[in-house]
Design a protein around this motif. Structure first.
Motif, PDB file in Angstrom:
ATOM      1  N   LEU A 125      32.131  41.263  44.666  1.00 52.70           N
ATOM      2  CA  LEU A 125      33.078  41.567  45.744  1.00 52.70           C
ATOM      3  C   LEU A 125      33.711  42.938  45.546  1.00 52.70           C
ATOM      4  CD1 LEU A 125      34.848  38.110  46.166  1.00 52.70           C
ATOM      5  CD2 LEU A 125      33.029  39.099  47.574  1.00 52.70           C
ATOM      6  N   SER A 126      33.997  43.287  44.298  1.00 53.47           N
ATOM      7  CA  SER A 126      34.589  44.589  44.019  1.00 53.47           C
ATOM      8  C   SER A 126      33.633  45.712  44.399  1.00 53.47           C
ATOM      9  CB  SER A 126      34.968  44.696  42.544  1.00 53.47           C
ATOM     10  OG  SER A 126      35.571  45.940  42.273  1.00 53.47           O
ATOM     11  N   ALA A 127      32.343  45.526  44.111  1.00 52.70           N
ATOM     12  CA  ALA A 127      31.350  46.549  44.455  1.00 52.70           C
ATOM     13  C   ALA A 127      31.191  46.676  45.967  1.00 52.70           C
ATOM     14  CB  ALA A 127      30.015  46.207  43.811  1.00 52.70           C
ATOM     15  N   ALA A 128      31.269  45.542  46.669  1.00 51.50           N
ATOM     16  CA  ALA A 128      31.079  45.555  48.116  1.00 51.50           C
ATOM     17  C   ALA A 128      32.320  46.050  48.858  1.00 51.50           C
ATOM     18  CB  ALA A 128      30.712  44.157  48.606  1.00 51.50           C
ATOM     19  N   HIS A 129      33.509  45.792  48.281  1.00 54.34           N
ATOM     20  CA  HIS A 129      34.763  46.134  48.962  1.00 54.34           C
ATOM     21  C   HIS A 129      35.723  46.823  47.993  1.00 54.34           C
ATOM     22  CE1 HIS A 129      33.297  43.528  52.175  1.00 54.34           C
ATOM     23  NE2 HIS A 129      33.114  42.584  51.275  1.00 54.34           N
ATOM     24  N   PRO A 130      35.374  47.988  47.476  1.00 54.94           N
ATOM     25  CA  PRO A 130      36.250  48.659  46.503  1.00 54.94           C
ATOM     26  C   PRO A 130      37.599  49.020  47.130  1.00 54.94           C
ATOM     27  CG  PRO A 130      34.531  50.140  47.289  1.00 54.94           C
ATOM     28  CD  PRO A 130      34.180  48.786  47.803  1.00 54.94           C
ATOM     29  N   GLY A 131      38.638  48.849  46.337  1.00 55.99           N
ATOM     30  CA  GLY A 131      39.973  49.211  46.800  1.00 55.99           C
ATOM     31  C   GLY A 131      40.639  48.191  47.685  1.00 55.99           C
ATOM     32  N   SER A 132      40.007  47.044  47.899  1.00 55.46           N
ATOM     33  CA  SER A 132      40.569  46.036  48.794  1.00 55.46           C
ATOM     34  C   SER A 132      41.345  44.976  48.007  1.00 55.46           C
ATOM     35  CB  SER A 132      39.464  45.379  49.617  1.00 55.46           C
ATOM     36  OG  SER A 132      38.570  44.679  48.771  1.00 55.46           O
ATOM     37  N   GLU A 133      41.988  44.070  48.743  1.00 50.75           N
ATOM     38  CA  GLU A 133      42.708  42.941  48.163  1.00 50.75           C
ATOM     39  C   GLU A 133      42.116  41.656  48.729  1.00 50.75           C
ATOM     40  OE1 GLU A 133      46.944  43.181  48.149  1.00 50.75           O
ATOM     41  OE2 GLU A 133      46.961  45.332  47.706  1.00 50.75           O
ATOM     42  N   ALA A 134      41.773  40.728  47.850  1.00 52.36           N
ATOM     43  CA  ALA A 134      41.112  39.496  48.276  1.00 52.36           C
ATOM     44  C   ALA A 134      41.784  38.286  47.656  1.00 52.36           C
ATOM     45  CB  ALA A 134      39.636  39.527  47.898  1.00 52.36           C
ATOM     46  N   ILE A 176      49.656  31.431  41.843  1.00 51.38           N
ATOM     47  CA  ILE A 176      48.901  32.651  42.112  1.00 51.38           C
ATOM     48  C   ILE A 176      48.738  33.442  40.818  1.00 51.38           C
ATOM     49  CG2 ILE A 176      48.859  34.852  43.348  1.00 51.38           C
ATOM     50  CD1 ILE A 176      50.601  33.499  45.509  1.00 51.38           C
ATOM     51  N   THR A 177      47.500  33.755  40.486  1.00 55.98           N
ATOM     52  CA  THR A 177      47.179  34.611  39.345  1.00 55.98           C
ATOM     53  C   THR A 177      46.589  35.910  39.895  1.00 55.98           C
ATOM     54  OG1 THR A 177      46.826  32.767  37.823  1.00 55.98           O
ATOM     55  CG2 THR A 177      45.739  34.848  37.280  1.00 55.98           C
ATOM     56  N   LYS A 178      47.229  37.017  39.573  1.00 61.82           N
ATOM     57  CA  LYS A 178      46.814  38.317  40.118  1.00 61.82           C
ATOM     58  C   LYS A 178      46.064  39.119  39.069  1.00 61.82           C
ATOM     59  CE  LYS A 178      48.793  42.550  42.137  1.00 61.82           C
ATOM     60  NZ  LYS A 178      50.075  43.234  42.485  1.00 61.82           N
ATOM     61  N   LEU A 179      44.892  39.605  39.440  1.00 57.44           N
ATOM     62  CA  LEU A 179      44.070  40.417  38.543  1.00 57.44           C
ATOM     63  C   LEU A 179      43.682  41.720  39.220  1.00 57.44           C
ATOM     64  CD1 LEU A 179      42.388  37.267  37.663  1.00 57.44           C
ATOM     65  CD2 LEU A 179      42.532  38.882  35.781  1.00 57.44           C
ATOM     66  N   LEU A 180      43.648  42.783  38.425  1.00 53.77           N
ATOM     67  CA  LEU A 180      43.189  44.080  38.887  1.00 53.77           C
ATOM     68  C   LEU A 180      41.852  44.371  38.214  1.00 53.77           C
ATOM     69  CD1 LEU A 180      46.547  46.026  38.395  1.00 53.77           C
ATOM     70  CD2 LEU A 180      45.825  44.674  40.385  1.00 53.77           C
ATOM     71  N   TYR A 181      40.880  44.837  38.988  1.00 50.82           N
ATOM     72  CA  TYR A 181      39.598  45.223  38.425  1.00 50.82           C
ATOM     73  C   TYR A 181      39.519  46.742  38.467  1.00 50.82           C
ATOM     74  CZ  TYR A 181      34.597  45.177  37.375  1.00 50.82           C
ATOM     75  OH  TYR A 181      33.361  45.365  36.778  1.00 50.82           O
ATOM     76  N   VAL A 182      39.663  47.354  37.293  1.00 51.68           N
ATOM     77  CA  VAL A 182      39.765  48.801  37.176  1.00 51.68           C
ATOM     78  C   VAL A 182      38.782  49.289  36.115  1.00 51.68           C
ATOM     79  CG1 VAL A 182      41.318  50.754  36.791  1.00 51.68           C
ATOM     80  CG2 VAL A 182      42.232  48.597  37.679  1.00 51.68           C
ATOM     81  N   GLY A 183      37.924  50.210  36.468  1.00 52.24           N
ATOM     82  CA  GLY A 183      37.005  50.762  35.478  1.00 52.24           C
ATOM     83  C   GLY A 183      36.159  49.718  34.791  1.00 52.24           C
ATOM     84  N   GLU A 184      35.678  48.730  35.559  1.00 55.76           N
ATOM     85  CA  GLU A 184      34.834  47.644  35.054  1.00 55.76           C
ATOM     86  C   GLU A 184      35.551  46.758  34.040  1.00 55.76           C
ATOM     87  OE1 GLU A 184      31.033  49.085  33.791  1.00 55.76           O
ATOM     88  OE2 GLU A 184      30.553  49.915  35.762  1.00 55.76           O
ATOM     89  N   GLN A 185      36.867  46.741  34.094  1.00 59.66           N
ATOM     90  CA  GLN A 185      37.668  45.870  33.239  1.00 59.66           C
ATOM     91  C   GLN A 185      38.668  45.099  34.101  1.00 59.66           C
ATOM     92  OE1 GLN A 185      37.353  45.452  29.853  1.00 59.66           O
ATOM     93  NE2 GLN A 185      35.606  46.854  29.866  1.00 59.66           N
ATOM     94  N   PHE A 186      38.912  43.851  33.722  1.00 56.03           N
ATOM     95  CA  PHE A 186      39.911  43.043  34.401  1.00 56.03           C
ATOM     96  C   PHE A 186      41.244  43.165  33.677  1.00 56.03           C
ATOM     97  CE2 PHE A 186      36.011  40.925  35.792  1.00 56.03           C
ATOM     98  CZ  PHE A 186      36.246  40.835  37.156  1.00 56.03           C
ATOM     99  N   GLN A 187      42.303  43.354  34.439  1.00 56.16           N
ATOM    100  CA  GLN A 187      43.660  43.403  33.898  1.00 56.16           C
ATOM    101  C   GLN A 187      44.470  42.279  34.533  1.00 56.16           C
ATOM    102  OE1 GLN A 187      45.284  47.323  34.587  1.00 56.16           O
ATOM    103  NE2 GLN A 187      43.506  48.353  33.703  1.00 56.16           N
TER     104      GLN A 187
END
Length: 202
Positions: A125-134, A176-187
């Motif tokens: 999903l990150s590759a298909a929709h970079p910069g989005s919120e899902a 709700i658990t919020k994760l950021l996918y940045v530089g191929e790493q999950f935060q």
């Protein structure tokens, strides 16, 4: 950067199989939907299990989005999938999967496998929709399975001591658990928050 909100479904009816939300779960789902209405959500995905779909449908309606069903969001195992299995037998099987993360139960996936399939979905999903919120509506076990695969243990223990041992009690319904996918790493930005259910600040 892609932002993911992992939402556990609302409280379900205590029955085997594909259980629906209970009346309390419906109220939780609606409160969660109201919370996301104010946010720039671009996509909503749900586990095919009924309790998750019923939660996600309310969020999708409030956000004005089309809901997508995704099998990779299914729980690692579901009570009722193994014919004749009692609830106590299911709990014993579940607990073994939790302790032994590579144990593959008679039905479903190992904890490690379950976490990997959620990871594969999020990366896709990150590759298909970079910069989005899902928003991904799923299950408590799958959320912790994923976190134990992808987040270093010392970081998880900053959120809760003995995270791995206590994992089955850490993700309340409609949290709700919020994760950021940045530089191929999950935060991990927020873990199992229920502030939106109590009108408190996150």
């Amino acid at each position: 950067m892609t932002t993911f909100y992992l939402v556990r479904h609302g409280v379900k009816e205590k029955v085997a199989g594909d259980a629906p939300l209970s009346p309390a779960g419906v109220l939780q789902a609606q409160a969660t939907a109201s919370y996301f209405r104010r946010m720039p959500i671009r996509a909503i995905y749900t586990s095919p299990l009924r309790r998750a779909r019923e939660t996600a449908e309310r969020i999708a309606l409030e956000c004005g989005l089309t809901l997508a069903v995704e099998r990779r969001l299914r729980e690692r195992a579901n009570w009722g999938d193994l014919p004749g299995q009692s609830f106590d037998e299911f709990v014993a099987m579940w607990d073994r999967c939790t302790r032994e993360r590579d144990y593959v139960p008679p039905v479903g996936d190992s904890a490690r496998q379950a976490g990997k399939r959620l990871c594969s979905l999020m990366k896709q999903l990150s590759a298909a929709h970079p910069g989005s919120e899902a928003v991904l509506v799923t299950h408590g076990g799958l959320i912790t399975d994923f976190l134990l695969n992808e987040i270093p243990e010392e970081r998880l223990e900053a959120w809760h001591p003995h995270f791995a041992a206590a994992q089955s009690e850490l993700v309340p319904e409609c949290s709700i658990t919020k994760l950021l996918y940045v530089g191929e790493q999950f935060q991990l930005d927020r873990f199992a928050s229920t502030c939106h259910l109590t009108h408190e600040s996150p």
